[in-house]
Design an enzyme around this catalytic site. Structure first.
Site, PDB file in Angstrom:
ATOM      1  N   LYS A  23      11.759 -16.840  14.997  1.00  0.00           N
ATOM      2  CA  LYS A  23      11.277 -15.641  15.713  1.00  0.00           C
ATOM      3  C   LYS A  23      10.959 -16.014  17.158  1.00  0.00           C
ATOM      4  O   LYS A  23      11.378 -15.332  18.093  1.00  0.00           O
ATOM      5  CB  LYS A  23      10.029 -15.126  15.040  1.00  0.00           C
ATOM      6  CG  LYS A  23       9.166 -14.212  15.923  1.00  0.00           C
ATOM      7  CD  LYS A  23       7.970 -13.658  15.219  1.00  0.00           C
ATOM      8  CE  LYS A  23       6.695 -14.319  15.553  1.00  0.00           C
ATOM      9  NZ  LYS A  23       6.065 -13.998  16.831  1.00  0.00           N
ATOM     10  N   ASN A  24      10.259 -17.125  17.369  1.00  0.00           N
ATOM     11  CA  ASN A  24       9.773 -17.454  18.710  1.00  0.00           C
ATOM     12  C   ASN A  24      10.822 -18.088  19.598  1.00  0.00           C
ATOM     13  O   ASN A  24      10.531 -18.453  20.742  1.00  0.00           O
ATOM     14  CB  ASN A  24       8.519 -18.327  18.622  1.00  0.00           C
ATOM     15  CG  ASN A  24       7.346 -17.529  18.065  1.00  0.00           C
ATOM     16  OD1 ASN A  24       7.407 -16.305  18.005  1.00  0.00           O
ATOM     17  ND2 ASN A  24       6.319 -18.213  17.631  1.00  0.00           N
ATOM     18  N   ARG A  92       3.497  -9.281  21.750  1.00  0.00           N
ATOM     19  CA  ARG A  92       3.276 -10.217  22.851  1.00  0.00           C
ATOM     20  C   ARG A  92       4.573 -10.474  23.623  1.00  0.00           C
ATOM     21  O   ARG A  92       4.548 -10.618  24.842  1.00  0.00           O
ATOM     22  CB  ARG A  92       2.753 -11.535  22.273  1.00  0.00           C
ATOM     23  CG  ARG A  92       2.507 -12.626  23.274  1.00  0.00           C
ATOM     24  CD  ARG A  92       1.317 -12.367  24.127  1.00  0.00           C
ATOM     25  NE  ARG A  92       1.099 -13.450  25.085  1.00  0.00           N
ATOM     26  CZ  ARG A  92       0.167 -13.416  26.022  1.00  0.00           C
ATOM     27  NH1 ARG A  92      -0.617 -12.350  26.124  1.00  0.00           N
ATOM     28  NH2 ARG A  92       0.020 -14.420  26.877  1.00  0.00           N
ATOM     29  N   CYS A 116      -0.710 -10.415  17.952  1.00  0.00           N
ATOM     30  CA  CYS A 116      -1.755 -10.736  16.985  1.00  0.00           C
ATOM     31  C   CYS A 116      -3.094 -10.983  17.685  1.00  0.00           C
ATOM     32  O   CYS A 116      -3.150 -11.626  18.723  1.00  0.00           O
ATOM     33  CB  CYS A 116      -1.365 -11.975  16.183  1.00  0.00           C
ATOM     34  SG  CYS A 116      -0.061 -11.612  14.987  1.00  0.00           S
ATOM     35  N   ARG A 121      -5.691 -13.768  25.025  1.00  0.00           N
ATOM     36  CA  ARG A 121      -4.253 -13.792  25.360  1.00  0.00           C
ATOM     37  C   ARG A 121      -3.917 -13.059  26.671  1.00  0.00           C
ATOM     38  O   ARG A 121      -3.122 -12.130  26.701  1.00  0.00           O
ATOM     39  CB  ARG A 121      -3.434 -13.254  24.201  1.00  0.00           C
ATOM     40  CG  ARG A 121      -3.742 -13.930  22.887  1.00  0.00           C
ATOM     41  CD  ARG A 121      -2.845 -13.473  21.783  1.00  0.00           C
ATOM     42  NE  ARG A 121      -1.537 -14.159  21.864  1.00  0.00           N
ATOM     43  CZ  ARG A 121      -0.543 -13.898  21.000  1.00  0.00           C
ATOM     44  NH1 ARG A 121      -0.675 -12.963  20.077  1.00  0.00           N
ATOM     45  NH2 ARG A 121       0.594 -14.566  21.104  1.00  0.00           N
ATOM     46  N   ASP A 308       0.055 -22.078  15.091  1.00  0.00           N
ATOM     47  CA  ASP A 308       0.543 -21.118  14.095  1.00  0.00           C
ATOM     48  C   ASP A 308       0.493 -21.694  12.686  1.00  0.00           C
ATOM     49  O   ASP A 308       0.450 -20.949  11.713  1.00  0.00           O
ATOM     50  CB  ASP A 308       1.995 -20.724  14.401  1.00  0.00           C
ATOM     51  CG  ASP A 308       2.114 -19.969  15.708  1.00  0.00           C
ATOM     52  OD1 ASP A 308       3.231 -19.844  16.222  1.00  0.00           O
ATOM     53  OD2 ASP A 308       1.068 -19.527  16.218  1.00  0.00           O
ATOM     54  N   ARG A 404       6.233  -9.078  10.872  1.00  0.00           N
ATOM     55  CA  ARG A 404       6.577  -9.368  12.266  1.00  0.00           C
ATOM     56  C   ARG A 404       7.257 -10.731  12.371  1.00  0.00           C
ATOM     57  O   ARG A 404       8.032 -10.979  13.284  1.00  0.00           O
ATOM     58  CB  ARG A 404       5.310  -9.388  13.133  1.00  0.00           C
ATOM     59  CG  ARG A 404       4.537  -8.109  13.051  1.00  0.00           C
ATOM     60  CD  ARG A 404       3.380  -8.129  13.967  1.00  0.00           C
ATOM     61  NE  ARG A 404       3.818  -8.450  15.325  1.00  0.00           N
ATOM     62  CZ  ARG A 404       3.030  -8.390  16.368  1.00  0.00           C
ATOM     63  NH1 ARG A 404       1.774  -8.064  16.221  1.00  0.00           N
ATOM     64  NH2 ARG A 404       3.474  -8.678  17.563  1.00  0.00           N
TER      65      ARG A 404
END
Ligand code: EPZ
Length: 430
Positions: A23-24, A92, A116, A121, A308, A404
């Site tokens: 995902k990232n 984000r 999240c 952030r 994470d 997500r």
């Protein structure tokens, strides 16, 4: 997808799962596609709600973006600089779309990004870097407006701290800028090297990604080529799998993700008493009896223990013999899942203003199924992992958070024998 996940735990897991794409990595790659003059294909992209969100942002910018089988394809050129507040405010990753839109259209309008609730952030480091490269940032209520009247120019940028997103913003802006950008104190996460690999495959000139100093030769606004690219595997999904095997016991292989991408997680589980077999591109983890607590752990930027992964490692060690303390030095509210752990009968407490989770293991005693509520992506996944170690049934609501970052967490765990399923709310009768 939403709904509720039901788990019947205290059953060992056996089998192999292929780790999905990260995902990232996929989210910044989708933002990067705005810099490309030709079509972009991301092969084997994961079906995540955040990926759907980024596709919606690309379409709002004027591109064609959608699925072709298991691949995501983006084509066409951006023509609209205004991102829809609803979608952009939900995740984000929307902040990563600002630099490419600014570079291509001279203006970008978005809202402060969501994501999240694991800390404050802010995006101040993103904005300061873009201002150093010639942008002007202004706020109109919740909307963020970036302009670059004379285009972007290269600069010497030093980030106040290692930030994955701010590093990605500078890479994207630097590719389009006039002249050279030298970024210092860059984050070293593998997803940044993956983004640089993609951009260089499209004609960019980026050196040093993955180290603390990155040099980007700008293309003065000339678009990049398109490309077909296979994003790297998801090291946090792989971490979730091995932590599930440790929590439930059994023998599980995470295939398609090199052990070096999540080495601290594997070292911790090995120290706790699991057997870990590290292949070139896979890991097999075997766990039989009770685990041991591992004392104090600290998260940090790569290659340290990933923030994470902290809730996932915690879930694996709830029934260990002895204490584990995990300090998250990246985000200040990472352990929202502690309440769920306690509901399952674990002996946990949060200290240091939310940055530390203290686990007094149950000494091998099983947990008991409970009603649980996910409050963020990785905390929600950690509740599912912990429920695998609980006798009886657990029910987890708030699965939208989990969706997500996992293309079907319950399917992934069921594939190795977990008694887990998704229960959708009854369709409203029209
Ligand atoms: C990325 O978030 C990931 N998200 C996060 O994964 C991950 O936890 C995080 O990196 C750290 O590895 C995506 O890649 C989409 P940061 P990001 O900027 O970029 C502070 C998940 O579960 N900071 O590296 O937002 C910030 O507050 C998600 O997949 C500023 O102060 O993280 C934090 O304390 C959760 N100002 C620290 O830096 C800024 O302008 C690191 O944040 C930017 C960051």
């Amino acid at each position: 997808m939403g709904g509720m996940i039901k788990v019947r735990g205290a059953r060992p897991l056996y089998g192999t799962v292929r780790v999905p794409a990260a995902k990232n990595s996929v989210l910044p790659l989708l933002a990067a596609s705005l810099l490309c003059g030709g079509p972009v294909r991301l092969r084997g992209a994961p079906r995540l709600s955040d990926v759907e969100g980024c596709l919606a942002l690309l379409r709002a910018a004027g591109c064609a973006a959608g699925w072709d089988g298991g691949d995501v394809v983006v084509s066409g050129q951006p023509s609209c600089c205004r991102l829809p507040g609803g979608e952009a405010g939900r995740m984000r990753a929307s902040v990563l779309f600002a630099a490419p839109l600014l570079a291509r259209l001279g203006r970008a309008e978005t809202v402060l990004p969501g994501g999240c609730r694991i800390g404050s952030r802010p995006v101040d480091w993103h904005l300061a870097a873009l201002e150093a490269m010639g942008a002007e940032a202004a706020f109109a209520g919740q909307r963020l407006i970036l302009t670059a009247p004379a285009g972007l120019h290269g600069a010497a940028v030093r980030l106040p701290g290692p930030s994955v997103g701010a590093t990605e913003t500078v890479l994207l802006a630097g590719c389009a800028a006039r002249g050279r950008t030298v970024l210092q104190n860059a984050a070293k996460e593998p997803e940044i090297a993956d983004l640089a690999r993609f951009l260089n495959g499209c004609g960019a000139a980026i050196r040093g990604a993955g180290s603390g100093e990155i040099v980007i030769e700008g293309r003065a606004g000339r678009p990049l080529r398109g490309a077909s690219y296979a994003p790297m595997p998801d090291r946090i999904c792989a971490s979730t799998l091995v932590c599930a095997a440790a929590a439930a016991r059994g023998c599980v292989t995470a295939a398609g993700c090199a052990p070096g991408l999540y080495a601290p997680v594997l070292d911790i589980l090995e120290q706790a008493g699991c057997r870990v077999l590290r292949g070139a591109d896979s890991v097999t983890i075997g766990c039989a009896g009770p685990l041991r607590g591992v004392g104090r752990l600290v998260t940090g930027g790569y290659p340290a223990l990933a923030t994470d992964a902290a809730p996932l490692v915690a879930a694996a060690l709830l029934t260990a013999r002895g204490q584990t303390v995990i300090e998250d030095r990246v985000f200040e509210a990472r352990f929202g899942c502690a309440g769920g752990f306690a509901a399952l009968g674990a002996h946990v407490r949060v200290e240091a203003g939310g940055r530390e989770l203290w686990i007094e293991g149950t000494g091998g005693g099983a947990l008991r199924g409970a009603a649980l509520a996910a409050g963020d992506l990785r905390g929600g996944a950690a509740l599912a992992v912990a429920a695998l170690a609980a006798e009886g049934e657990s029910r987890i609501t708030g699965c939208g958070y989990i969706d997500r970052g996992y293309p079907g967490l319950e399917a992934m765990l069921a594939a190795v024998g977990a008694q887990i399923c998704r229960e959708m709310p009854p369709q409203a009768l029209d």
